[in-house]
Design an enzyme around this catalytic site. Structure first.
Site, PDB file in Angstrom:
ATOM      1  N   GLY A  45     -43.769  60.400  -8.791  1.00 41.97           N
ATOM      2  CA  GLY A  45     -44.931  60.799  -8.014  1.00 41.97           C
ATOM      3  C   GLY A  45     -45.180  62.285  -8.156  1.00 41.97           C
ATOM      4  N   GLN A  50     -48.643  70.499  -5.936  1.00 48.37           N
ATOM      5  CA  GLN A  50     -47.497  70.813  -6.800  1.00 48.37           C
ATOM      6  C   GLN A  50     -47.938  71.406  -8.136  1.00 48.37           C
ATOM      7  OE1 GLN A  50     -45.607  66.726  -6.033  1.00 48.37           O
ATOM      8  NE2 GLN A  50     -43.875  68.058  -6.485  1.00 48.37           N
ATOM      9  N   CYS A  94     -37.546  65.851  -5.579  1.00 44.04           N
ATOM     10  CA  CYS A  94     -38.913  66.350  -5.697  1.00 44.04           C
ATOM     11  C   CYS A  94     -39.007  67.212  -6.943  1.00 44.04           C
ATOM     12  CB  CYS A  94     -39.264  67.170  -4.453  1.00 44.04           C
ATOM     13  SG  CYS A  94     -40.921  67.836  -4.450  1.00 44.04           S
ATOM     14  N   LEU A  95     -40.089  67.040  -7.701  1.00 42.83           N
ATOM     15  CA  LEU A  95     -40.256  67.830  -8.925  1.00 42.83           C
ATOM     16  C   LEU A  95     -40.408  69.319  -8.622  1.00 42.83           C
ATOM     17  CD1 LEU A  95     -42.573  65.425 -10.954  1.00 42.83           C
ATOM     18  CD2 LEU A  95     -40.107  65.754 -11.185  1.00 42.83           C
ATOM     19  N   HIS A 136     -43.973  60.249   0.674  1.00 41.83           N
ATOM     20  CA  HIS A 136     -43.496  61.558   0.207  1.00 41.83           C
ATOM     21  C   HIS A 136     -44.668  62.364  -0.362  1.00 41.83           C
ATOM     22  CE1 HIS A 136     -40.449  64.107  -2.136  1.00 41.83           C
ATOM     23  NE2 HIS A 136     -41.585  64.369  -2.762  1.00 41.83           N
ATOM     24  N   GLU A 137     -45.490  61.721  -1.202  1.00 42.26           N
ATOM     25  CA  GLU A 137     -46.606  62.435  -1.833  1.00 42.26           C
ATOM     26  C   GLU A 137     -47.698  62.783  -0.819  1.00 42.26           C
ATOM     27  OE1 GLU A 137     -45.995  63.692  -4.595  1.00 42.26           O
ATOM     28  OE2 GLU A 137     -44.303  62.411  -5.083  1.00 42.26           O
ATOM     29  N   HIS A 140     -46.883  65.879   0.973  1.00 41.18           N
ATOM     30  CA  HIS A 140     -47.244  67.098   0.225  1.00 41.18           C
ATOM     31  C   HIS A 140     -48.659  67.557   0.573  1.00 41.18           C
ATOM     32  CE1 HIS A 140     -44.028  68.151  -2.539  1.00 41.18           C
ATOM     33  NE2 HIS A 140     -43.890  66.891  -2.920  1.00 41.18           N
TER      34      HIS A 140
END
Length: 172
Positions: A45, A50, A94-95, A136-137, A140
């Site tokens: 994701g 991000q 997380c990226l 999660h996304e 963000h």
């Protein structure tokens, strides 16, 4: 086109994103770029903040089985409209916070409504990893990171590691 993923701490990762009011070709292209970036990272994701864009846009694809067809999703203005009382705990990463993982507990099942790349409103139910990932996304988009669910000491420890990593990367 692959985009650069912002690393925590970055003030843009803590901002609430603006709703998408006009679905432009530029935003559709951003969604495609985000999928490319996510797959190359690799991740399941990615949210627009991000990659430095403060718009309510996320992408995900939680298909991980070898040989199973990918299921890329681009979601504009996603929102959880219902969630189960049942909870699931997954080890999240997380990226924007590479190499750091922690258990986070979230609703096991969620109903999400969003606008697809064609401007059509879609509602679907997500379970298992998909439910965790979409929540999660969406977090963000509200300026919330998975580490915000952790105890302060653990969160500070991870943030210090990220500050150190960013310093090392800046030195090259």
């Amino acid at each position: 086109m692959k985009r650069t993923i912002l690393l925590h701490p970055d003030p843009r990762l803590k901002k609430v994103c603006a709703p998408v009011t006009d679905l432009t070709d530029e935003l559709r292209l951003l969604g495609d770029d985000m999928l490319t970036t996510m797959y190359e990272a690799p991740g399941v994701g990615l949210a627009a903040p991000q990659v430095g864009v403060l718009s309510r846009l996320i992408v995900l694809d939680c298909v991980k089985e070898e040989g199973e067809a990918p299921r890329p999703m681009i979601m504009f203005n996603p929102e959880v409209i219902a969630s189960s009382d049942d909870l699931n705990t997954y080890e999240e990463g997380c990226l924007s916070i590479p190499e750091q993982f922690a258990d986070v507990t979230r609703p096991a099942e969620v109903d999400v409504r969003w606008i697809d790349r064609n401007g059509k409103e879609v509602t679907d139910t997500f379970t298992k990893l998909w439910a965790t990932c979409v929540q999660h996304e969406i977090d963000h988009l509200d300026g919330k990171l998975f580490i915000d669910y952790l105890k302060p000491l653990r969160r500070q420890m991870i943030t210090r590691k990220m500050v150190k990593l960013k310093r090392e990367l800046a030195r090259g």
